[in-house]
Design an enzyme around this catalytic site. Structure first.
Site, mmCIF file in Angstrom:
data_model
loop_
_atom_site.group_PDB
_atom_site.id
_atom_site.type_symbol
_atom_site.label_atom_id
_atom_site.label_comp_id
_atom_site.label_asym_id
_atom_site.label_seq_id
_atom_site.Cartn_x
_atom_site.Cartn_y
_atom_site.Cartn_z
ATOM 1 N N SER A 217 0.818 -1.230 0.000
ATOM 2 C CA SER A 217 0.000 0.000 0.000
ATOM 3 C C SER A 217 0.845 1.271 0.000
ATOM 4 C CB SER A 217 -0.958 0.017 1.206
ATOM 5 O OG SER A 217 -1.668 -1.194 1.289
ATOM 6 N N ARG A 218 2.055 1.167 -0.535
ATOM 7 C CA ARG A 218 2.968 2.328 -0.623
ATOM 8 C C ARG A 218 3.413 2.851 0.744
ATOM 9 N NH1 ARG A 218 3.303 0.067 -4.787
ATOM 10 N NH2 ARG A 218 2.918 0.941 -6.855
#
Ligand SMILES: Cc1cc2nc3c(=O)[nH]c(=O)nc-3n(C[C@H](O)[C@H](O)[C@H](O)COP(=O)(O)O)c2cc1C
Length: 212
Positions: A190-191
């Protein structure tokens, strides 16, 4: 071409980098990660991007191979008259970056660059294969040449001149980047990647987490 480059994306999920699990000394952390990259057989684990800035303040990058590292810094070898050599002569600050794609890892290193000693450069030069040693004479690195034939002719000329014992060219040798800043990046889901930065403060390394 149907591929939309903007749709290319990947989720990074292979590992994590925590304050607890990372080494307090960035050199030890680098040693661990480089050895893991070699063990994982990533392609050219020793290749690093070197960024320099010319006196015109324009940055430039190229890839070089790490040839040594210890508490003094990170070493590579090149032509001192190349573009990178000229830029380092005008501005000794540089940055290095490793990207070990398969491990979803990046290491960034910044600092001041100095020459390796003549003895160190000699020892490495004489450990290279003969054609590489002749090549160091044959290539006026970063200069415009008329064509490939110039390199072939130069290699023949220096090969005949030096036979099996080319000396180290005076314009060829090592540089050592003395780090004052390291960053270790581990891709996460999710970065929300892990980034640990080490910076020198009063001679000690301060480790801080940066937002991804
Ligand atoms: C994987 C790889 C490793 C390289 N290693 C070196 C190196 O150790 N030293 C070097 O001078 N050039 C090396 N090169 C060539 C440089 O990337 C670059 O073309 C050259 O040094 C000239 O750069 P400059 O004109 O910016 O000085 C390598 C290139 C690649 C792709």
């Amino acid at each position: 071409m149907s591929t939309n480059i903007a749709d290319l994306r990947k989720s990074y999920e292979k590992a994590e980098l925590s304050e607890d699990a990372s080494h307090a000394d960035p050199l030890q952390q680098f040693d661990r990660w480089l050895k893991e990259a070699i063990a994982a057989e990533v392609p050219e684990p020793n290749a690093m991007t070197l960024a320099t800035v010319g006196s015109d303040l324009r940055p430039s990058t190229r890839i070089v191979l790490i040839k040594g590292y210890d508490a003094r810094g990170i070493v590579w070898y090149t032509n001192y008259q190349s573009r990178k050599g000229r830029e380092l002569a005008g501005n000794p600050f540089a940055a290095l970056q490793f990207h070990w794609v398969e491990l979803e890892r990046v290491v960034r290193i910044e600092g001041r660059v100095e020459f390796t000693s003549a003895e160190e450069s000699d020892a490495y030069f004489h450990s290279r294969p003969l054609d590489s040693r002749i090549g160091a004479w044959a290539s006026p690195q970063s200069e415009v040449i008329e064509g490939r034939s110039v390199l072939v002719a130069n290699a023949a000329k220096y090969g005949a001149q030096f036979l099996l014992k080319p000396p180290r060219p005076p314009h060829w040798g090592g540089y050592r980047l003395v780090p004052d800043n390291w960053q270790f990046w581990q891709g996460r889901k999710s970065r929300l990647h892990d980034r640990l930065r080490y910076r020198l403060e009063d001679g000690d390394w301060v480790r801080e987490r940066l937002a991804p």
